[in-house]
Structures are given as C-alpha cells and as structure tokens.
Design a protein around this motif. Sequence first.
Motif, short mmCIF file in Angstrom:
data_model
loop_
_atom_site.label_atom_id
_atom_site.label_comp_id
_atom_site.label_asym_id
_atom_site.label_seq_id
_atom_site.Cartn_x
_atom_site.Cartn_y
_atom_site.Cartn_z
N MET A 1 95.21 -70.80 50.89
CA MET A 1 95.79 -70.55 49.58
C MET A 1 95.55 -69.09 49.17
O MET A 1 96.45 -68.43 48.65
CB MET A 1 95.18 -71.48 48.56
N TRP A 2 94.33 -68.59 49.41
CA TRP A 2 94.02 -67.22 49.01
C TRP A 2 94.82 -66.21 49.82
O TRP A 2 95.17 -65.14 49.32
CB TRP A 2 92.53 -66.94 49.13
N THR A 3 95.08 -66.53 51.06
CA THR A 3 95.87 -65.59 51.87
C THR A 3 97.30 -65.50 51.38
O THR A 3 97.90 -64.42 51.39
CB THR A 3 95.85 -66.02 53.35
N SER A 4 97.87 -66.63 50.94
CA SER A 4 99.25 -66.58 50.42
C SER A 4 99.31 -65.82 49.10
O SER A 4 100.26 -65.07 48.84
CB SER A 4 99.82 -67.99 50.25
N ILE A 5 98.28 -65.98 48.27
CA ILE A 5 98.22 -65.22 47.01
C ILE A 5 98.07 -63.74 47.32
O ILE A 5 98.74 -62.88 46.71
CB ILE A 5 97.07 -65.72 46.12
N ASN A 6 97.21 -63.42 48.28
CA ASN A 6 97.01 -62.03 48.67
C ASN A 6 98.29 -61.43 49.25
O ASN A 6 98.62 -60.27 48.96
CB ASN A 6 95.87 -61.94 49.68
N GLN A 7 99.02 -62.17 50.06
CA GLN A 7 100.29 -61.68 50.61
C GLN A 7 101.31 -61.43 49.50
O GLN A 7 102.02 -60.43 49.52
CB GLN A 7 100.84 -62.67 51.63
N ALA A 8 101.40 -62.34 48.54
CA ALA A 8 102.33 -62.17 47.42
C ALA A 8 101.97 -60.94 46.60
O ALA A 8 102.85 -60.16 46.21
CB ALA A 8 102.34 -63.42 46.54
N LEU A 9 100.69 -60.75 46.34
CA LEU A 9 100.26 -59.58 45.58
C LEU A 9 100.51 -58.29 46.35
O LEU A 9 100.86 -57.26 45.76
CB LEU A 9 98.78 -59.69 45.21
N ASN A 10 100.35 -58.31 47.66
CA ASN A 10 100.64 -57.14 48.48
C ASN A 10 102.12 -56.78 48.44
O ASN A 10 102.48 -55.60 48.39
CB ASN A 10 100.20 -57.35 49.94
N ILE A 11 103.00 -57.79 48.47
CA ILE A 11 104.44 -57.53 48.39
C ILE A 11 104.79 -56.91 47.04
O ILE A 11 105.52 -55.92 46.96
CB ILE A 11 105.23 -58.84 48.62
N ILE A 12 104.24 -57.47 45.96
CA ILE A 12 104.49 -56.93 44.63
C ILE A 12 103.92 -55.53 44.50
O ILE A 12 104.58 -54.62 43.98
CB ILE A 12 103.90 -57.87 43.55
N ASP A 13 102.71 -55.35 45.02
CA ASP A 13 102.06 -54.04 44.96
C ASP A 13 102.85 -52.98 45.70
O ASP A 13 103.06 -51.87 45.20
CB ASP A 13 100.65 -54.14 45.52
#
Length: 158
Positions: A1-13
Amino acid sequence: MWTSINQALNIIDNFVWGVPLMVLIIAGGLLLTIRLGLLQIRKLPLALKWMLQNEEGGKGEISSFSALCTALSATIGTGNIVGVATAVCAGGPGALFWMVVAAFLGMATKYSEVCWQSNTVLLPKTDTASAVLSTILNSAWAKNLSGSQRFSPSSVSA
C-alpha cells in the motif's frame, strides 16, 4: 500500500515540479514585465540612487544601504548562494544564463507582490477570506492591472 502511495506522489511531484511549473513561473514573470513596461530597466537609475543615497530628513539610525542589505539577506539566504554555486558547477554557463533570465523576470514578480501586499495591509480587517478577496479584486490595483493604465505604488489607493 505504501509503495502505491509513494508512486502516486512521485508522479504528482514530477508533474507539479517539472516543466509546467517552470513555464508558469517564466510566463508569469514575462507577463508582469510586459505589463509594467520593463520596470526593471526603466527604474534602475532611481533604484541605484535610492540605494546609495540616504533620504534627507529621514529618521532612524540605519542607512538605506544597510536596510537593503538586511532585506536581501532575509530574502536570499545562504541556501540560494550554495544553490547557485552547485548549479554553475553542474550545469555550466547555461545554468547561469537561465538564472539571470529568472532573476530579471523575478524582479517584476517581486515588485507586483510588494504592491499587492502594501495594498492589502491597508484593507479593513474582516473575518472572511471572500470579503478580503472581493475587496482586493475591486481595488485600484486590480483595475490598473487589467486596464490600460500601468500601476505603481502611488496609483494604489486604499
């Protein structure tokens, strides 16, 4: 779950802090530079005069140059000095060119921010953000920015 949140935040960032933000910052500075009629060049002699010459009859113990140095030290900070050195080492002369362009356009942006801030300080204290925003948008600053007349601190009225 944390990896998917981190990936989403990286895309937005990567999207927000990437090319679109640089384009918006440069375009905003260019728009303000044009609307202010190349204020950075037109008012340079006056700025240099005020920087080096104290006001006659001015009160206080600090000179104009000392006040400028204090304000610049609070604005620039040591992080920007190290950032410039790192950018020149990593990017070479191209980085220096874009820093000069960004600084030139940033002067108009800073001038506009200070004019807007000095106008909003004079507003009556209200509890709602919408009341403050409507007062700002109906002010002389907004009318001058959208109209044909260019604004200056003397044209801004409370």
